[in-house]
Design an enzyme around this catalytic site. Structure first.
Site, PDB file in Angstrom:
ATOM      1  N   CYS A   1       3.625  -1.334  15.601  1.00  0.00           N
ATOM      2  CA  CYS A   1       3.530  -1.899  14.386  1.00  0.00           C
ATOM      3  C   CYS A   1       2.790  -2.915  13.093  1.00  0.00           C
ATOM      4  O   CYS A   1       3.210  -3.709  13.258  1.00  0.00           O
ATOM      5  CB  CYS A   1       4.454  -1.535  13.610  1.00  0.00           C
ATOM      6  SG  CYS A   1       5.178  -0.999  11.795  1.00  0.00           S
TER       7      CYS A   1
ATOM      8  N   GLU B   1       1.259  -1.243  -0.394  1.00  0.00           N
ATOM      9  CA  GLU B   1       0.191   0.001  -0.059  1.00  0.00           C
ATOM     10  C   GLU B   1       1.186   1.487  -0.046  1.00  0.00           C
ATOM     11  O   GLU B   1       1.433   0.885   0.829  1.00  0.00           O
ATOM     12  CB  GLU B   1      -0.860  -0.101   1.057  1.00  0.00           C
ATOM     13  CG  GLU B   1      -1.977  -1.209   1.352  1.00  0.00           C
ATOM     14  CD  GLU B   1      -3.109  -0.198   2.932  1.00  0.00           C
ATOM     15  OE1 GLU B   1      -4.103  -0.417   2.280  1.00  0.00           O
ATOM     16  OE2 GLU B   1      -2.279  -0.749   3.833  1.00  0.00           O
TER      17      GLU B   1
ATOM     18  N   CYS C   1       0.512   5.982   7.776  1.00  0.00           N
ATOM     19  CA  CYS C   1       1.898   5.582   7.053  1.00  0.00           C
ATOM     20  C   CYS C   1       2.295   4.468   7.776  1.00  0.00           C
ATOM     21  O   CYS C   1       2.336   3.932   7.059  1.00  0.00           O
ATOM     22  CB  CYS C   1       2.326   6.779   7.083  1.00  0.00           C
ATOM     23  SG  CYS C   1       3.132   7.772   5.662  1.00  0.00           S
TER      24      CYS C   1
ATOM     25  N   CYS D   1       8.523  -3.999  14.311  1.00  0.00           N
ATOM     26  CA  CYS D   1       8.643  -2.909  15.757  1.00  0.00           C
ATOM     27  C   CYS D   1       7.524  -3.289  16.437  1.00  0.00           C
ATOM     28  O   CYS D   1       6.123  -3.688  16.242  1.00  0.00           O
ATOM     29  CB  CYS D   1       8.724  -1.690  15.259  1.00  0.00           C
ATOM     30  SG  CYS D   1      10.243  -1.213  15.219  1.00  0.00           S
TER      31      CYS D   1
ATOM     32  N   CYS E   1       3.101   8.305   0.306  1.00  0.00           N
ATOM     33  CA  CYS E   1       3.856   8.165   1.375  1.00  0.00           C
ATOM     34  C   CYS E   1       4.099   7.053   0.832  1.00  0.00           C
ATOM     35  O   CYS E   1       3.179   5.607   0.821  1.00  0.00           O
ATOM     36  CB  CYS E   1       3.142   7.782   2.497  1.00  0.00           C
ATOM     37  SG  CYS E   1       4.157   6.783   4.188  1.00  0.00           S
TER      38      CYS E   1
ATOM     39  N   CYS F   1       8.091  -6.359   7.193  1.00  0.00           N
ATOM     40  CA  CYS F   1       8.915  -6.004   7.772  1.00  0.00           C
ATOM     41  C   CYS F   1       9.048  -6.240   8.691  1.00  0.00           C
ATOM     42  O   CYS F   1       8.743  -7.353   9.419  1.00  0.00           O
ATOM     43  CB  CYS F   1       9.138  -4.614   8.089  1.00  0.00           C
ATOM     44  SG  CYS F   1      10.171  -3.410   8.821  1.00  0.00           S
TER      45      CYS F   1
HETATM   46  N1  SAH Z   1      11.181   1.485   8.616  1.00  0.00           N
HETATM   47  C1  SAH Z   1      10.862   2.707   9.103  1.00  0.00           C
HETATM   48  C2  SAH Z   1       9.957   3.497   8.244  1.00  0.00           C
HETATM   49  C3  SAH Z   1       9.004   3.077   7.575  1.00  0.00           C
HETATM   50  S1  SAH Z   1       7.716   3.094   9.377  1.00  0.00           S
HETATM   51  C4  SAH Z   1      10.706   3.626  10.123  1.00  0.00           C
HETATM   52  O1  SAH Z   1      10.847   2.625  11.088  1.00  0.00           O
HETATM   53  O2  SAH Z   1      11.367   4.233  10.438  1.00  0.00           O
HETATM   54  C5  SAH Z   1       7.514   4.651   9.296  1.00  0.00           C
HETATM   55  C6  SAH Z   1       7.620   5.716  10.916  1.00  0.00           C
HETATM   56  O3  SAH Z   1       5.826   5.771  11.037  1.00  0.00           O
HETATM   57  C7  SAH Z   1       8.759   5.068  11.772  1.00  0.00           C
HETATM   58  O4  SAH Z   1       8.263   6.224  12.590  1.00  0.00           O
HETATM   59  C8  SAH Z   1       7.682   4.038  12.799  1.00  0.00           C
HETATM   60  O5  SAH Z   1       7.715   4.417  13.697  1.00  0.00           O
HETATM   61  C9  SAH Z   1       5.787   4.741  12.179  1.00  0.00           C
HETATM   62  N2  SAH Z   1       5.137   4.317  12.401  1.00  0.00           N
HETATM   63  C10 SAH Z   1       4.483   3.047  12.968  1.00  0.00           C
HETATM   64  N3  SAH Z   1       3.210   2.321  12.764  1.00  0.00           N
HETATM   65  C11 SAH Z   1       2.750   3.417  13.820  1.00  0.00           C
HETATM   66  C12 SAH Z   1       1.079   4.100  13.826  1.00  0.00           C
HETATM   67  N4  SAH Z   1       0.405   2.697  14.126  1.00  0.00           N
HETATM   68  N5  SAH Z   1       1.843   5.252  14.199  1.00  0.00           N
HETATM   69  C13 SAH Z   1       1.612   6.186  14.152  1.00  0.00           C
HETATM   70  N6  SAH Z   1       3.084   5.930  13.778  1.00  0.00           N
HETATM   71  C14 SAH Z   1       3.584   4.940  13.372  1.00  0.00           C
HETATM   72 FE1  SF4 Z   2       8.944  -2.049  10.118  1.00  0.00          FE
HETATM   73 FE2  SF4 Z   2       7.253  -0.444  11.541  1.00  0.00          FE
HETATM   74 FE3  SF4 Z   2       9.865  -1.063  12.664  1.00  0.00          FE
HETATM   75 FE4  SF4 Z   2       8.990   0.848  10.517  1.00  0.00          FE
HETATM   76  S1  SF4 Z   2       8.448   0.805  12.155  1.00  0.00           S
HETATM   77  S2  SF4 Z   2      10.920  -0.249  11.046  1.00  0.00           S
HETATM   78  S3  SF4 Z   2       7.693  -0.753   9.018  1.00  0.00           S
HETATM   79  S4  SF4 Z   2       7.902  -2.832  11.945  1.00  0.00           S
END
Ligand code: SAH
Ligand code: SF4
Length: 345
Positions: free
Chosen positions: A117, A90, A333, A114, A103, A110
């Site tokens: 996420c 997406e 995003c 995390c 975005c 991934c």
């Molecule tokens: N993997 C990279 C880029 C993709 S995530 C990273 O982690 O930086 C982009 C941003 O969105 C990151 O800062 C991540 O922590 C944040 N993010 C992920 N899930 C989220 C959520 N449910 N609400 C708000 N921010 C979120």
């Molecule tokens: Fe991967 Fe989501 Fe962590 Fe970014 S925030 S590194 S997309 S698991």
């Protein structure tokens, strides 16, 4: 698909079809500037050339499954794509009066996982190719007359860009190509969870593309709970890499901090972040968490988010808290995930 033209530069298109350089440019412009993928519509190409293209090549690799408007804010559109091997990704376009932001995803899922996420929860399938990355933007801008105003691009969709470094960099070069979308380097931001080698490599790129680092916590215990990779690269290692990046490039980085209720939103958390920013030249982007069902995290109440921001600002840290519409690009995003169920129905 190796014969897909969307990931080739004008010179590569010309070379692989044995064409003159200007013809490579013509085809590149159709795909990237006019966002036309149907060779029959490339009206300034000879019939012969169009037939050759149709026989051995395709302009695009993605299939657009669906574009949905956000129920919460108009001007937000989420696109779901099917890849040639059946995987899905997406991406999002957010528009308001001042600017539009796209975005992009760099991986299917991934592997960093995390704990908050949605993408991490969905597991990891594979890296995207440069074409698959760029096409997300081409599709989202398909019906847009951009004129002088090119969109901002953020690599904050699904995946960790620095675990797909080469394809991400190739995609950025395609996005910046003046015969294509011609997006300025300063309008492009790559977000990393803290892949040290990627940060080092990125510091050697000769451009002004921006870097964001997802910090979320400024003590190792909390950060490890949120980001398992923090065990491998604890804060002192990460911050040393960020400092080296800033010194080498002279560019500022942004720390992203997803505000999670009761996890990283206290006065003490703010103070720890202030102490970090005293040692690294960085601004801070605060993102109230966008809840993902089943993961057990919530955004703090608005006043707590504001208090966190105010603590930073009062200490001289440049910090933004995006609310309402503005917040959407980050939140939308962060919520991207694979949608098997919806696809199957
Ligand atoms: N993997 C990279 C880029 C993709 S995530 C990273 O982690 O930086 C982009 C941003 O969105 C990151 O800062 C991540 O922590 C944040 N993010 C992920 N899930 C989220 C959520 N449910 N609400 C708000 N921010 C979120
Ligand atoms: Fe991967 Fe989501 Fe962590 Fe970014 S925030 S590194 S997309 S698991």
């Amino acid at each position: 698909m190796s014969n897909s033209l969307s990931q080739m530069t004008p010179a590569e298109i010309a070379a692989s079809l044995n064409l003159k350089p200007f013809q490579g440019k013509q085809i590149f412009r159709w795909i990237h500037q006019k966002r036309v993928f149907d060779f029959d519509r490339m009206s300034d190409l000879s019939k012969d050339l169009r037939a050759r293209l149709a026989e051995g090549f395709s302009a695009n690799q993605l299939e657009l499954v669906r574009v949905s408007a956000s129920p919460r804010s108009e001007g937000t559109r989420k696109a779901l794509f099917r890849l040639a091997d059946g995987e899905t990704v997406e991406s999002v376009l957010i528009q308001d009066r001042e600017r539009s932001t796209i975005c992009l995803s760099t991986q299917v899922g991934c592997a960093v996982k995390c704990s908050f996420c949605a993408t991490g929860m969905s597991g990891y399938s594979r890296n995207l190719t440069p074409g698959e990355i760029v096409e997300q933007a081409l599709y989202l801008l398909r019906d847009e007359e951009m004129g002088e105003r090119t969109p901002n691009i953020v690599f904050m969709g699904m995946g960790e860009p620095f675990r797909n470094y080469d394809a991400t960099v190739a995609a950025i070069h395609l996005l910046m190509n003046p015969d294509g979308l011609g997006i300025g380097a300063r309008k492009i931001t790559v977000s990393t969870v803290g892949e040290i080698k990627g940060i080092e490599r990125f510091s050697q790129e000769d451009w002004q593309v921006r870097l964001s680092v997802s910090l979320h916590a400024a003590n190792d215990a909390t950060r490890t709970k949120l980001i398992p990779l923090n065990k491998k690269y604890p804060l002192d290692v990460l911050l040393a890499a960020v400092r080296a990046y800033v010194e080498r490039t002279g560019r500022q980085v942004t720390f992203e901090w997803t505000l999670l209720d009761g996890v990283n939103d206290s006065r003490k958390d703010a103070q720890e972040l202030i102490d970090v920013v005293r040692t690294v030249k960085a601004s801070v982007n605060l993102i109230p968490y966008n809840p993902v069902a089943g993961l057990g995290f919530n955004p703090p109440p608005l006043e707590r988010c504001e208090a966190f921001r105010d603590a930073l600002v009062n200490a001289g840290v440049t910090a933004t808290l995006r609310k309402e519409r503005g917040q959407d690009i980050d939140a939308a995003c962060g919520q991207l995930r694979r949608q098997h169920v919806e696809l199957a129905s």
